[in-house]
Each structure stands twice: as C-alpha cells, then as structure tokens.
Enzyme design. Structure first.
Site, PDB file in Angstrom:
ATOM      1  N   CYS A  45      46.521  50.398 -18.282  1.00 28.51           N
ATOM      2  CA  CYS A  45      46.325  49.052 -19.342  1.00 28.51           C
ATOM      3  C   CYS A  45      47.568  49.065 -20.037  1.00 28.51           C
ATOM      4  O   CYS A  45      47.763  47.496 -20.461  1.00 28.51           O
ATOM      5  CB  CYS A  45      45.242  49.296 -20.314  1.00 28.51           C
ATOM      6  SG  CYS A  45      44.351  50.626 -20.159  1.00 28.51           S
ATOM      7  N   ASP A  99      39.980  53.998 -23.673  1.00 32.31           N
ATOM      8  CA  ASP A  99      38.596  54.437 -23.267  1.00 32.31           C
ATOM      9  C   ASP A  99      38.264  55.023 -21.780  1.00 32.31           C
ATOM     10  O   ASP A  99      37.506  55.948 -21.772  1.00 32.31           O
ATOM     11  CB  ASP A  99      37.598  52.999 -23.519  1.00 32.31           C
ATOM     12  CG  ASP A  99      37.697  52.702 -25.108  1.00 32.31           C
ATOM     13  OD1 ASP A  99      38.407  53.423 -25.843  1.00 32.31           O
ATOM     14  OD2 ASP A  99      36.861  51.946 -25.230  1.00 32.31           O
ATOM     15  N   ASP A 123      41.025  48.325 -24.664  1.00 31.37           N
ATOM     16  CA  ASP A 123      39.959  47.825 -25.624  1.00 31.37           C
ATOM     17  C   ASP A 123      40.286  47.441 -27.067  1.00 31.37           C
ATOM     18  O   ASP A 123      40.089  46.434 -27.738  1.00 31.37           O
ATOM     19  CB  ASP A 123      38.631  48.931 -25.519  1.00 31.37           C
ATOM     20  CG  ASP A 123      38.271  48.798 -23.982  1.00 31.37           C
ATOM     21  OD1 ASP A 123      38.917  47.992 -23.142  1.00 31.37           O
ATOM     22  OD2 ASP A 123      37.353  49.218 -23.906  1.00 31.37           O
ATOM     23  N   LYS A 124      40.406  48.755 -27.813  1.00 27.82           N
ATOM     24  CA  LYS A 124      40.696  48.657 -29.211  1.00 27.82           C
ATOM     25  C   LYS A 124      42.073  48.174 -29.542  1.00 27.82           C
ATOM     26  O   LYS A 124      42.180  47.784 -30.828  1.00 27.82           O
ATOM     27  CB  LYS A 124      40.248  50.080 -29.831  1.00 27.82           C
ATOM     28  CG  LYS A 124      39.085  50.948 -29.431  1.00 27.82           C
ATOM     29  CD  LYS A 124      38.035  49.966 -29.593  1.00 27.82           C
ATOM     30  CE  LYS A 124      36.764  50.425 -28.769  1.00 27.82           C
ATOM     31  NZ  LYS A 124      36.728  50.406 -27.438  1.00 27.82           N
ATOM     32  N   SER A 180      30.147  50.802 -23.224  1.00 28.25           N
ATOM     33  CA  SER A 180      31.159  50.280 -22.776  1.00 28.25           C
ATOM     34  C   SER A 180      30.858  48.827 -22.598  1.00 28.25           C
ATOM     35  O   SER A 180      30.091  48.499 -21.933  1.00 28.25           O
ATOM     36  CB  SER A 180      31.505  50.902 -21.564  1.00 28.25           C
ATOM     37  OG  SER A 180      32.564  50.475 -20.595  1.00 28.25           O
TER      38      SER A 180
END
Length: 574
Positions: free
Chosen positions: A53, A85, A127-128, A476
């Site tokens: 990512c 994640d 994600d975060k 998720s």
C-alpha cells in the site's frame, strides 16, 4: 520581510536577523536564498516497507514536489507511520491499527507546527493513513491537498480476478479441507501482483473515494492504480493546486463542511464502501468542529441507493471503477437524483457543480449503474439501533439479497476474537446462531480490532450466510456476510453487549435498521447491576494504554481529543 511570507507561519523560521540560525540549517540542506523566501509546503507521506500500500508513495512524493516547485513554492518532505491492516490482521498487531490513525494525525500536526510549514500535500496508501492524514489537514486548517497512493492491480487465477480477500477466505476453505496446501500456496503468490492498496471497495479505496467527494483531493486523482505512471501527473497537479489554495487563502475547513461530509457519505453508500467510513467521517468532522456522528452518517446511508458494483459485495475492483470514469461519474449520477450538494468548494478552487459540469462520461451500466436504476434502493451500508446498540451499530449489506438482511437467532458469546476464531476453526458453532464477539471496542480491546480473519473463515467454510456475527469491534472493508460492527456503547463501557449470555435471542433487521435482544428493560438492568466491570487487558503501559485512557465513543469517531470545538487558536493565524 518577504511579501510572500508576511502572513504565513514560515515567517517564524525564515525571516529577519533573529532567524539566522534557522536559515543556516536550510543552507546546510542546499536550499537557496530564493527557496527560503518562498512559502514552505509540507509534503507528508506514509511511505514504508511494511506493505504494498505504501511502497510507491516515495516516488509519488517526488512528483508532488515538482508541482510545488513549478508554482513557486518550497516543498519539504517528511514521513509518518502506518500500520497496515493486511499485515496486522488476525493477531495482537491489529490493536495498533486504529490507534495509528491518531498517531498519524498527531505526528503530521506536530511536524507541521514544529517547522511552521504553510501548507500541506499529504500522500497516504492504507486504511487508517487516509483518514489520519485528512484529520491532520482539517485540524491544522491550512491549505491542504490529499493524494491517494493508488490501488493494487488485481491478481489473476483460473481466468478470474483475485484479491487479498480471496486469500483470507481461502484460509477458511483450507481449514475446512476444501483446498490443498498447494492450491493455497499458488493463490497467495498471485493475489497481490503490484504496489498499491487492496483493490476492492475496502477501507483504503472507500476513503480514497471520500477524499475526492469531500473535496480534499483533485477530481479523479484517487482512481489510477499505484503502478500507473499517470499517477505522477495527478501528484504534480496536486503540488500546483496547493499553491493555488495558498494564494487564495482557501483552507481545509473551507473545503470540509457539513455539506461536503454528506457528499462523502453518499459516495460511500452508493459504492457499497467500508463500514469503517462510519468511524472515519465523524473523526474528520470532529477536527472541523462539526456535529456529524455515526447515526448521522447512517441516516445518509439509508437514503442513498447502491449502484456501483464493487467487491466485496459485488464483482469489480478499483481499477475497473477508474476505467469506468471513477468518482466523478459516480457523483454525476448522484447529482441526477438530487443527492449531491453542488456548492461545496474543492481543492481545485472550483465548486463540485462546476467540476461535475466538466465530466463528459456517463455510467457504463456494468461497474457504475445509473442511479435511477440501482442495484438496491438503500445504501450498501446500513446503520442499526436498538436495545442492544443504543449508540448505534453498522452493517454492510451490499451484495446481499433482501431475504438475507433480517436474521434472528440465539447468541453464542465469545470474550475476544481469538476465542471466536478458534471456535470457527473447530466448527464449534451452529447454523442459525448469532456469534457475539465483545471486549473488542476502542477502549476495551484496546484498539477496536477488525475481525476479517474470523469472518473470512466463516465465508470460506460456506457459512457466511448461515450465521450472523456482531461485535463492539470493527470489520474490515473486505468483510462480507451478515456482520454487525461498531456496537455502542462498547462492552468496556458497560453497554448491553457486555450483558449478553449464550442463548439470548438477538434480532438484526437491516430493513428497519434495528438491533435488538429479546430481554426486558428490567432483565437488562438486573444484569447491569450484577456486571463485574470491564475485562482486564495486558495493556497497562505504553501507547495502547494511553490510547485506551483517551479514546472516546465509537459513535463520535473514536477520537482522542476534543477537536475544533475546544480550539482557542488557529495554527495558520499564529
């Protein structure tokens, strides 16, 4: 003092005789007098070698810097952390995930404040890191442009696209004896063939869509997969755009408003996006001092049709959405049915309406359906409330049939995810049950873990539609099946989920938006009186202990500080 600097934060570190020591540091890094006199733009990335990512962000940051330089700004690159994640999933590491969102926002804020940068271009990939970066922008309220690092390309196996979701679900098939070691080994080697974030409409791509819809990213900039060299053009344009915002004094909170947050929630709903958006949108709103909690988000989800056919509930991945026209075409469809606020300003300096006027493409009817003839009339994500969730809960129903979205059954209660995962592995559960996983909320976990390993194992065993799962933790964006998360108040705060016992009859009704347990108020009150308090955890020191002490309710975004409502100064005006 330079005219370019007179009202900007960087004057404090670059102007006047008293700042000679500071300038000596800049000269040490090869900066010229001209560069020191220009506005300083922080170029913040989450680059690291933890996962695909983030691996392309370093290269993309260089393109952003070229854009800043071409528009007469001085870029200053820095990095912050991420917890990815896909790597953290299914073990203790997942406790670090949501807490990392706050750490990202905090560290970007501290870096910007410490060095008095005038504007920011933030690049994030997992994600975060996306909401964390956007939270920092809104908190600082400086000219800000967000850049998504791009999605991973889909893998191919036996003539079909595969993603990491397929690998998680394959673990369940392997445990059930329906997949060999060799077959699993082949799948894991081909599922993730490039740099980029998970390809379905999981949390990263959901929040990437949010970045465009809320106005912090240039239109269509989030769509191109990470390996595409065309991403560099969007990055360079983002560097130029932030200088335009600086010139016009357009700040992050001019962009992020109640209306723009509603636009973002619409895009999440119509694309069947991740339930985690119900956590991240309120957190971004908190930074702007806007009341916009989980229940507000869910109200919008309920009144938005679902018309973009994306994994995990649908067929397609981010690359397909990009090739169909991306978020601009999706927003154009929402405009046709009156569900977009067109007067919101975006980082190009135009309004949403003006940007949509430039979009020539139409829904392709394959990835993006016309909003007037959607896949379903209500959003792919639904809010729930009831005596089991007084502060709300959330469930993704994208891809499920109407007869599958009402479920009633006896509770099978587990005190943590590990207990539940072990029971699923051993098939120590029954069809028709509601699996309850508690003590996994933001404070009680601590860290509000995602339950993808458990839900994927259920799907892999062919039981995803035959049981339901509810938790005060999270799911998720790749989770599918009837899985309810974000139940509030959480178990550690004495919410009703803490009081459940095996056999209690639980009813989830995503049509009505309710989550109920068949217990009287008197019975719940008696159990509350007998409750022995929250479960003790291993985390009595360190970052997760600190997070557990500070974190607020899930309904309000699980944030750790009071936001703009308590603000007594604005960074840009110091």
């Amino acid at each position: 003092m330079s005219d370019k600097k007179q009202n900007l934060p960087s004057r404090h570190v670059s102007q006047g005789p008293a700042r000679a020591p500071h300038r000596s540091y800049y000269y040490a890094m090869g900066m010229t007098e001209h560069e020191i006199d220009q506005p300083f733009v922080g170029v913040a990335t989450c680059w690291n070698e933890a996962a695909p990512c983030n691996i392309a962000l370093n290269r993309q940051a260089q393109a952003v810097k070229l854009g800043v330089k071409s528009a007469m700004g001085t870029p200053r690159e820095f990095t912050t952390i991420t917890v990815t994640d896909g790597i953290a999933m299914g073990h203790e590491g997942m406790r670090s995930s949501l807490a990392s969102r706050e750490a990202i926002a905090d560290t970007v804020e501290l870096t910007m404040r410490g060095h008095c940068y005038d504007a920011i271009v933030g690049l994030a990939g997992c994600d975060k890191s996306l909401p964390g970066m956007m939270m920092a922008m809104v908190r600082l309220n400086c000219p800000s442009v967000f850049v998504y690092g791009g999605s991973i390309l889909p893998g191919r196996l036996d003539g079909r696209d595969v993603t990491v979701q397929d690998v998680f679900e394959a673990v369940g098939r392997h445990q059930a004896g329906n997949m060999s070691d060799a077959e699993l080994a082949i799948l894991e080697r081909v599922a993730c063939p490039s740099a980029g974030a998970c390809g379905g409409q999981f949390t990263a791509n959901t929040m990437a869509c949010v970045s465009e819809a809320v106005g912090l990213a240039l239109f269509n900039s989030s769509g191109a997969p990470a390996p595409y060299e065309s991403r560099d053009q969007f990055c360079e344009a983002s560097g130029r755009a932030v200088m335009g915002l600086l010139e016009a004094n357009i700040r992050a909170r001019d962009v992020v408003t109640r209306k723009s947050l509603e636009n973002a929630a619409r895009v999440v709903a119509c694309t069947g996006g991740s339930t985690n958006a119900g956590l991240h949108l309120p957190a971004i709103a908190n930074e702007a001092g806007i009341d916009f909690d989980l229940l507000d988000v869910c109200d919008i989800f309920k009144s938005t049709p679902y018309f973009v056919d994306m994994k995990p509930g649908g067929k397609y991945v981010a690359k397909d959405l990009y090739e169909a026209g991306g978020v601009p075409v999706v927003m154009k469809e929402l405009r046709k049915i009156g569900l977009i606020h067109e007067d919101c300003i975006v980082v190009s300096g135009k309004t949403v309406g003006e940007e949509l006027d430039l979009v020539e493409r139409e829904a392709d009817g394959r990835v993006i359906y016309p909003a007037a003839t959607p896949l379903s009339e209500t959003g792919g994500v639904v809010g729930l409330r009831g005596n089991l969730a007084p502060d709300g809960a959330i469930v993704k129903i994208a891809g499920m049939e109407k007869d599958q979205i009402v479920f009633s059954g006896p509770a099978n209660v587990f005190e943590c995810e590990e207990e539940a995962f072990e029971a699923v592995k051993q098939r120590d559960y029954k069809e028709g049950e509601v699996i309850v996983i508690r003590n996994e909320g933001p404070a009680g976990g601590p860290g509000m873990r995602e339950m993808l390993s458990t839900t994927a194992a259920l799907s892999g065993q062919g039981m995803g539609k035959k049981v339901a799962l509810i938790t005060d933790g999270r799911f998720s964006g790749a989770t599918r099946g009837f899985c309810v998360g974000h139940i509030g108040p959480e178990s550690a705060h004495g919410g009703p989920i803490a009081l459940l016992k095996d056999g209690d009859i639980i009813t989830i009704d995503a049509l009505k938006g309710t989550l109920e347990v068949d217990l009287s108020e008197q019975e719940l009150a008696q159990r509350k009186a007998e409750w022995k308090g929250p479960r003790k955890t291993y985390y009595s020191s360190g970052a997760l202990w600190k997070y557990a002490q500070l974190v607020g309710p899930t309904r309000e975004g699980a944030v750790t500080q009071p936001g703009a409502k308590a603000e007594s100064h604005v960074y840009m005006d110091l």
